[in-house]
Design a protein around this motif. Structure first.
Motif, PDB file in Angstrom:
ATOM      1  N   ARG A 189     -16.418 -41.758  73.122  1.00 53.06           N
ATOM      2  CA  ARG A 189     -17.122 -40.494  73.336  1.00 53.06           C
ATOM      3  C   ARG A 189     -16.477 -39.421  72.463  1.00 53.06           C
ATOM      4  O   ARG A 189     -15.267 -39.241  72.514  1.00 53.06           O
ATOM      5  N   PRO A 190     -17.253 -38.683  71.645  1.00 46.70           N
ATOM      6  CA  PRO A 190     -16.663 -37.629  70.811  1.00 46.70           C
ATOM      7  C   PRO A 190     -15.936 -36.621  71.684  1.00 46.70           C
ATOM      8  O   PRO A 190     -16.435 -36.202  72.730  1.00 46.70           O
ATOM      9  N   PHE A 191     -14.739 -36.200  71.226  1.00 49.85           N
ATOM     10  CA  PHE A 191     -13.959 -35.285  72.044  1.00 49.85           C
ATOM     11  C   PHE A 191     -14.471 -33.865  71.895  1.00 49.85           C
ATOM     12  O   PHE A 191     -15.047 -33.484  70.903  1.00 49.85           O
ATOM     13  N   SER A 192     -14.233 -33.040  72.910  1.00 47.05           N
ATOM     14  CA  SER A 192     -14.672 -31.652  72.881  1.00 47.05           C
ATOM     15  C   SER A 192     -13.508 -30.692  73.042  1.00 47.05           C
ATOM     16  O   SER A 192     -13.708 -29.513  73.246  1.00 47.05           O
ATOM     17  N   ARG A 193     -12.285 -31.178  72.939  1.00 44.16           N
ATOM     18  CA  ARG A 193     -11.098 -30.321  72.949  1.00 44.16           C
ATOM     19  C   ARG A 193     -10.061 -30.972  72.061  1.00 44.16           C
ATOM     20  O   ARG A 193     -10.160 -32.155  71.745  1.00 44.16           O
ATOM     21  N   GLU A 202      -1.068 -29.949  67.696  1.00 51.08           N
ATOM     22  CA  GLU A 202      -2.502 -30.199  67.771  1.00 51.08           C
ATOM     23  C   GLU A 202      -3.078 -30.640  66.429  1.00 51.08           C
ATOM     24  O   GLU A 202      -2.705 -30.137  65.376  1.00 51.08           O
ATOM     25  N   GLU A 203      -3.995 -31.568  66.518  1.00 52.26           N
ATOM     26  CA  GLU A 203      -4.684 -32.069  65.342  1.00 52.26           C
ATOM     27  C   GLU A 203      -5.805 -31.120  64.943  1.00 52.26           C
ATOM     28  O   GLU A 203      -6.578 -30.691  65.803  1.00 52.26           O
ATOM     29  N   PRO A 204      -5.922 -30.748  63.664  1.00 55.86           N
ATOM     30  CA  PRO A 204      -7.053 -29.899  63.283  1.00 55.86           C
ATOM     31  C   PRO A 204      -8.373 -30.633  63.469  1.00 55.86           C
ATOM     32  O   PRO A 204      -8.473 -31.842  63.236  1.00 55.86           O
ATOM     33  N   THR A 205      -9.384 -29.908  63.875  1.00 54.74           N
ATOM     34  CA  THR A 205     -10.717 -30.495  63.971  1.00 54.74           C
ATOM     35  C   THR A 205     -11.210 -30.924  62.595  1.00 54.74           C
ATOM     36  O   THR A 205     -11.909 -31.936  62.464  1.00 54.74           O
ATOM     37  N   TYR A 206     -10.831 -30.158  61.577  1.00 49.46           N
ATOM     38  CA  TYR A 206     -11.263 -30.451  60.204  1.00 49.46           C
ATOM     39  C   TYR A 206     -10.227 -29.860  59.262  1.00 49.46           C
ATOM     40  O   TYR A 206      -9.581 -28.867  59.580  1.00 49.46           O
ATOM     41  N   TYR A 207     -10.066 -30.487  58.102  1.00 48.37           N
ATOM     42  CA  TYR A 207      -9.189 -29.900  57.086  1.00 48.37           C
ATOM     43  C   TYR A 207      -9.753 -30.167  55.701  1.00 48.37           C
ATOM     44  O   TYR A 207     -10.577 -31.059  55.496  1.00 48.37           O
ATOM     45  N   LEU A 246     -21.553 -28.792  63.497  1.00 55.75           N
ATOM     46  CA  LEU A 246     -20.691 -29.266  64.577  1.00 55.75           C
ATOM     47  C   LEU A 246     -21.518 -29.993  65.617  1.00 55.75           C
ATOM     48  O   LEU A 246     -22.639 -29.580  65.921  1.00 55.75           O
ATOM     49  N   GLU A 247     -20.942 -31.028  66.180  1.00 53.70           N
ATOM     50  CA  GLU A 247     -21.560 -31.732  67.306  1.00 53.70           C
ATOM     51  C   GLU A 247     -20.452 -32.246  68.213  1.00 53.70           C
ATOM     52  O   GLU A 247     -19.555 -32.968  67.771  1.00 53.70           O
ATOM     53  N   ASP A 248     -20.474 -31.818  69.472  1.00 51.15           N
ATOM     54  CA  ASP A 248     -19.454 -32.225  70.442  1.00 51.15           C
ATOM     55  C   ASP A 248     -18.045 -31.957  69.925  1.00 51.15           C
ATOM     56  O   ASP A 248     -17.130 -32.770  70.099  1.00 51.15           O
ATOM     57  N   GLY A 249     -17.869 -30.808  69.297  1.00 48.02           N
ATOM     58  CA  GLY A 249     -16.541 -30.424  68.845  1.00 48.02           C
ATOM     59  C   GLY A 249     -16.058 -31.110  67.594  1.00 48.02           C
ATOM     60  O   GLY A 249     -14.879 -30.978  67.236  1.00 48.02           O
ATOM     61  N   ARG A 250     -16.935 -31.830  66.902  1.00 48.92           N
ATOM     62  CA  ARG A 250     -16.562 -32.511  65.667  1.00 48.92           C
ATOM     63  C   ARG A 250     -17.442 -32.045  64.517  1.00 48.92           C
ATOM     64  O   ARG A 250     -18.640 -31.795  64.699  1.00 48.92           O
ATOM     65  N   VAL A 251     -16.885 -31.943  63.331  1.00 50.25           N
ATOM     66  CA  VAL A 251     -17.666 -31.602  62.150  1.00 50.25           C
ATOM     67  C   VAL A 251     -18.461 -32.828  61.716  1.00 50.25           C
ATOM     68  O   VAL A 251     -17.913 -33.924  61.574  1.00 50.25           O
ATOM     69  N   THR A 252     -19.764 -32.628  61.511  1.00 50.19           N
ATOM     70  CA  THR A 252     -20.629 -33.746  61.136  1.00 50.19           C
ATOM     71  C   THR A 252     -21.177 -33.618  59.723  1.00 50.19           C
ATOM     72  O   THR A 252     -21.802 -34.560  59.223  1.00 50.19           O
ATOM     73  N   GLY A 253     -20.993 -32.468  59.077  1.00 43.39           N
ATOM     74  CA  GLY A 253     -21.494 -32.314  57.716  1.00 43.39           C
ATOM     75  C   GLY A 253     -20.993 -31.035  57.087  1.00 43.39           C
ATOM     76  O   GLY A 253     -20.592 -30.087  57.777  1.00 43.39           O
ATOM     77  N   GLU A 254     -21.005 -31.010  55.753  1.00 45.94           N
ATOM     78  CA  GLU A 254     -20.529 -29.852  54.988  1.00 45.94           C
ATOM     79  C   GLU A 254     -21.481 -29.611  53.820  1.00 45.94           C
ATOM     80  O   GLU A 254     -21.994 -30.545  53.200  1.00 45.94           O
ATOM     81  N   GLU A 255     -21.678 -28.323  53.516  1.00 44.45           N
ATOM     82  CA  GLU A 255     -22.468 -27.919  52.353  1.00 44.45           C
ATOM     83  C   GLU A 255     -21.765 -26.751  51.674  1.00 44.45           C
ATOM     84  O   GLU A 255     -21.171 -25.909  52.342  1.00 44.45           O
ATOM     85  N   ARG A 256     -21.838 -26.700  50.350  1.00 43.63           N
ATOM     86  CA  ARG A 256     -21.298 -25.570  49.593  1.00 43.63           C
ATOM     87  C   ARG A 256     -22.404 -24.960  48.749  1.00 43.63           C
ATOM     88  O   ARG A 256     -23.075 -25.653  47.995  1.00 43.63           O
TER      89      ARG A 256
END
Length: 402
Positions: free
Chosen positions: A3-7, A307-312, A352-362
């Motif tokens: 299950r994707p984490f939300s914290r 703590e682990e970054p959600t995204y880097y 973002l979905e359920d506290g996780r990054v699902t895509g990026e655009e520039r």
């Protein structure tokens, strides 16, 4: 199925998830090779799948600004904008600039310092209170500070000015001041700080008696909330979270979660779900390297209790200000993060979905250093271009190719 984490999880606690997360698409935003090359703790923690290209266009809205830093929308189609040398101006609805607003304190504009963020207080419609952050020169050096005051009805001056935060201890380094301002809707103001960069002083990001490299949480008048994590001892009572490098992005999501983005060194910019009392690792661990390519701190990207970054990002985007988009002009963006990039320069969108990054655009990769982002009442965007001859661009939907 995991299950994707939300914290946030600790940096070690997420290693197991890396091997259990379902595979995502492999197409990524073009960004060049990583500097540090650490393995992410879980899938799409970095280099998330590239989103479909959006069609946008930009035009100059306001010009003649010297290193604009922060922008805030007034309720009458006008905007407040800061210039780092120390000026606060009003941008009229036609893009023209006012004379500098009087009444603000003197700023320390050396190095990376100066007048930084500006924000309307949560009850601005009734009390006309605005908040701003700035570098303050003091007897023994320099600090990040924040103040508030009442904007006059004619928008020419600020009165009843009171300082609500002054960083401690004093630093000699005129770098890494932070600093963004955000409100949680529950009577609190968030102020982010940096750790002044230089070694060994940057170690104060881990020092709970120092307000360097921290998220600060205060009542609107600058007093300490009783439920702050260190209000009863064990650290400076104004601290909300610690172990940060240089936070220049902060915004609350629709669910009330505080998200921040901090500058990494050579790689290692971090998006964090920022929670009370937690340690976000700097400068003990990092997904980046020092600017001379030597390891940071322990040389590790993760450690128990941090703590682990959600995204880097590696290489960096050098984050400016951020918002969660709410408008109608770009309906497919609602709820997405929009953040400015100073290097290489762009407007960056994250889903973002359920506290996780699902895509990026520039987007807008040719406009220069994007220092802040603001949404207009109609859902267009205003972005600040940080330069000696800086400007504000209006971003709106473009016409699709036929």
């Amino acid at each position: 199925m995991i299950r994707p984490f939300s914290r946030p999880f600790s940096r070690l606690g997420l290693i197991a998830l890396a091997f259990a997360t379902p595979s995502l698409a492999t197409a990524q935003v073009e960004q060049g090779p990583a500097n540090a090359g650490f393995e992410p703790a879980f899938e799409a923690q970095t280099r998330a799948p590239a989103l479909e290209d959006s069609t946008v266009q930009s035009e100059r809205f306001a010009e003649g600004l010297e290193h604009p830093w922060g922008i805030a929308a007034l309720p009458d189609d006008r905007f407040l904008v800061t210039e780092r040398p120390g000026r606060l101006r009003v941008i009229e609805s036609d893009g023209s600039l006012s004379d500098p607003v009087s009444g603000l304190p003197e700023v320390d504009a050396r190095g990376q310092g100066g007048l930084l963020d500006v924000a309307l207080g949560p009850d601005f419609a009734n009390d006309r209170m605005i908040y701003w952050s700035y570098a303050k020169r003091v007897a023994d050096g320099t600090v990040t500070a924040a103040a508030r005051g009442v904007l006059s009805e004619d928008r020419t001056s600020v009165g009843e000015v009171e300082e609500i935060f002054v960083q401690s201890p004093v630093s000699q380094a005129t770098k890494h001041y932070g600093s963004r301002i955000a409100f949680d809707g529950e009577g609190h103001v968030i102020i982010t700080t940096g750790e002044h960069s230089d070694a060994p002083e940057r170690e104060k990001a881990q020092d709970l008696e120092a307000t360097w490299g921290k998220v600060i949480r205060l009542n609107l008048d600058g007093s300490i909330p009783e439920d702050n994590p260190f209000a009863d001892g064990g650290g400076a009572p104004s601290i909300w979270s610690y172990g940060h490098r240089n936070i220049q992005s902060a915004a609350f999501g629709a669910d009330g979660t505080l998200w921040t983005i901090e500058h990494g060194p050579l790689g290692g910019d971090e998006l964090n779900d920022t929670r009370a009392g937690l340690n976000y690792g700097w400068p003990v661990v990092s997904y980046g390297l020092n600017y001379d390519s030597t390891p940071v701190g322990s040389g590790e990207a993760r450690m128990e209790g941090m703590e682990e970054p959600t995204y880097y990002w590696d290489p960096v985007i050098a984050p400016g200000g951020m918002i969660f988009y709410e408008g109608e002009a770009f309906p497919g963006w609602q709820g997405d993060i929009l953040v400015g990039s100073l290097k290489p320069g762009a407007l960056v969108r994250l889903t973002l979905e359920d506290g996780r990054v699902t895509g990026e655009e520039r987007m807008l990769t040719d406009v220069g250093r994007v220092r802040d982002v603001e949404e207009t009442a109609g859902g267009d965007l205003l972005i600040l271009i940080d330069a000696a001859d800086g400007a504000v661009l209006r971003v709106s939907p473009g016409e699709a190719d036929s």
